[in-house]
Design an enzyme around this catalytic site. Structure first.
Site, PDB file in Angstrom:
ATOM      1  N   SER A  14       0.816  -1.213   0.000  1.00 49.90           N
ATOM      2  CA  SER A  14       0.000   0.000   0.000  1.00 49.90           C
ATOM      3  C   SER A  14       0.850   1.263   0.000  1.00 49.90           C
ATOM      4  O   SER A  14       0.394   2.326   0.400  1.00 49.90           O
ATOM      5  CB  SER A  14      -0.935   0.005   1.217  1.00 49.90           C
ATOM      6  OG  SER A  14      -0.191  -0.072   2.432  1.00 49.90           O
ATOM      7  N   CYS A 134      12.053  -0.190 -12.552  1.00 51.68           N
ATOM      8  CA  CYS A 134      11.674   1.033 -13.274  1.00 51.68           C
ATOM      9  C   CYS A 134      12.730   1.397 -14.312  1.00 51.68           C
ATOM     10  O   CYS A 134      12.409   1.763 -15.450  1.00 51.68           O
ATOM     11  CB  CYS A 134      11.443   2.186 -12.299  1.00 51.68           C
ATOM     12  SG  CYS A 134      12.887   2.628 -11.279  1.00 51.68           S
ATOM     13  N   GLY A 167      10.823   5.037  -2.525  1.00 54.86           N
ATOM     14  CA  GLY A 167      10.285   4.633  -1.234  1.00 54.86           C
ATOM     15  C   GLY A 167      11.159   3.595  -0.549  1.00 54.86           C
ATOM     16  O   GLY A 167      12.232   3.220  -1.053  1.00 54.86           O
ATOM     17  N   PRO A 168      10.723   3.091   0.597  1.00 55.25           N
ATOM     18  CA  PRO A 168      11.513   2.110   1.349  1.00 55.25           C
ATOM     19  C   PRO A 168      11.826   0.852   0.552  1.00 55.25           C
ATOM     20  O   PRO A 168      12.922   0.300   0.663  1.00 55.25           O
ATOM     21  CB  PRO A 168      10.607   1.786   2.552  1.00 55.25           C
ATOM     22  CG  PRO A 168       9.715   2.983   2.698  1.00 55.25           C
ATOM     23  CD  PRO A 168       9.485   3.485   1.304  1.00 55.25           C
ATOM     24  N   GLY A 169      10.864   0.390  -0.271  1.00 54.27           N
ATOM     25  CA  GLY A 169      11.093  -0.813  -1.063  1.00 54.27           C
ATOM     26  C   GLY A 169      12.223  -0.630  -2.053  1.00 54.27           C
ATOM     27  O   GLY A 169      13.094  -1.498  -2.203  1.00 54.27           O
ATOM     28  N   ARG A 171      14.694   1.590  -1.886  1.00 59.27           N
ATOM     29  CA  ARG A 171      15.962   1.761  -1.182  1.00 59.27           C
ATOM     30  C   ARG A 171      16.492   0.444  -0.619  1.00 59.27           C
ATOM     31  O   ARG A 171      17.701   0.243  -0.521  1.00 59.27           O
ATOM     32  CB  ARG A 171      15.785   2.783  -0.067  1.00 59.27           C
ATOM     33  CG  ARG A 171      15.463   4.185  -0.591  1.00 59.27           C
ATOM     34  CD  ARG A 171      15.132   5.158   0.535  1.00 59.27           C
ATOM     35  NE  ARG A 171      14.728   6.444   0.016  1.00 59.27           N
ATOM     36  CZ  ARG A 171      15.560   7.433  -0.321  1.00 59.27           C
ATOM     37  NH1 ARG A 171      16.860   7.242  -0.176  1.00 59.27           N
ATOM     38  NH2 ARG A 171      15.113   8.569  -0.794  1.00 59.27           N
TER      39      ARG A 171
END
Length: 315
Positions: A14, A134, A167-169, A171
């Site tokens: 999410s 990406c 985001g954290p994912g 990184r």
């Protein structure tokens, strides 16, 4: 095939990518509909948005998804978590529904690499497809564009994204990003050897995603390569409107080059391609083109997969 029926889908994750993907499906889904959003943080903005839109939510991860009353009706699951989490999520879901389709937006690469404009149609029957990264979605089409004209000995890509869009994912998966993207440059892009670099740009105001693609290939008609690159860019623009070439393709004829793992005293053509990806700003600002190209590619793949599944069901 013309049908009003849609397959039901769920999103695991999410965060930024999952929330952007949810909005894309709501706006553009023709053959799939989003019916569940899964997270682990009950206070996440993604779960709150999903709940406001009438979508079932759970903050108890995949086990929470499996306990939802309509889990049995879900055909496709997008995973926008992390590489390690995806391996666990796939195993859990498949223990209950072996035939469920997984669209993997992490670098886990359990299933085949999928770049819609290059090999997307080859994997529509796969139970798990990997959307690479990406950077891979932005650059591998360009490596493939050169490869269809000349043999590519080496392909190198540099993906620069705003640190605010990471985001954290992202990184937590830098190593997986480089490994998965490098391998996909070879497997999908057609290069004998691939290398990937990601740069998190801290500039403020944030800069849009920029990508540079270098290939070293056999000598070939430069006009043919430039035309192939332009055609590929237009193909990507069909589902990522903000994808564009920043300038004309550049060429250098080189000799005496040494490439580790390839050879020495090599002669060939260096091709340099410069790209920019502007996001559609469905959830994050337009500078987050890295999110936009990833979720757009996942949606394109899932839509074609669902169309195939629906056609088979009615045949």
């Amino acid at each position: 095939m013309t049908t009003n029926k849609k397959l039901q889908a769920a999103i695991i994750g999410s965060g930024n990518i999952g929330t952007d993907l949810m909005i894309k499906i709501l706006r553009h889904g023709k053959y799939i509909e989003i019916v569940a959003m899964v997270g682990i943080d009950p206070a996440s903005d993604g779960l709150a948005r999903a709940a406001r839109l009438g979508i079932a939510t759970t903050h108890e991860g995949v086990l929470g998804l499996m306990s939802l009353p309509h889990f049995a009706d879900i055909d496709i699951v997008f995973d926008a978590t992390s590489a390690g989490a995806h391996i666990r999520n796939d195993a859990l879901l498949r223990s209950t529904k072996p035939g469920i389709r997984m669209i993997d937006l992490t670098p886990a690469a359990i299933g085949p690499y999928c770049i819609p404009v290059v090999n997307g149609e080859d994997h529509l029957d796969a139970f798990n497809v990997n959307m690479v990264t990406c950077g891979g979605q932005a650059t591998i089409p360009m490596v493939a564009a050169v490869s269809r004209i000349a043999k590519v000995h080496y392909g190198e890509i540099v993906a620069s994204i705003s640190s605010k869009s990471a985001g954290p994912g992202t990184r937590a998966n830098i190593d997986e990003f480089t490994e998965t993207t490098s391998k996909a440059i070879e497997v999908v892009g057609g290069a004998v050897k691939g290398k990937a670099i990601i740069v998190l740009n801290p500039a403020d105001p944030p800069l849009m995603m920029r990508d540079t693609v270098y290939t070293f290939s056999e000598f070939a008609d430069e006009t043919a390569i430039a035309d192939s690159v332009q055609q590929m860019a237009l193909a990507v623009q069909s589902y990522v409107p903000g994808y564009r070439l920043k300038q004309q393709v550049q060429f250098d004829r080189l000799s005496g080059l040494t490439i580790p793992g390839i050879g020495s005293n090599l002669s060939g053509l260096k091709t340099a391609i410069f790209l920019e990806v502007e996001g559609a700003a469905h959830y994050l600002p337009a500078y987050a083109g890295n999110l936009d190209i990833m979720t757009s590619a996942a949606l394109r793949t899932a839509e074609h997969m669902a169309q195939r599944m629906l056609a088979s069901a009615t045949a």
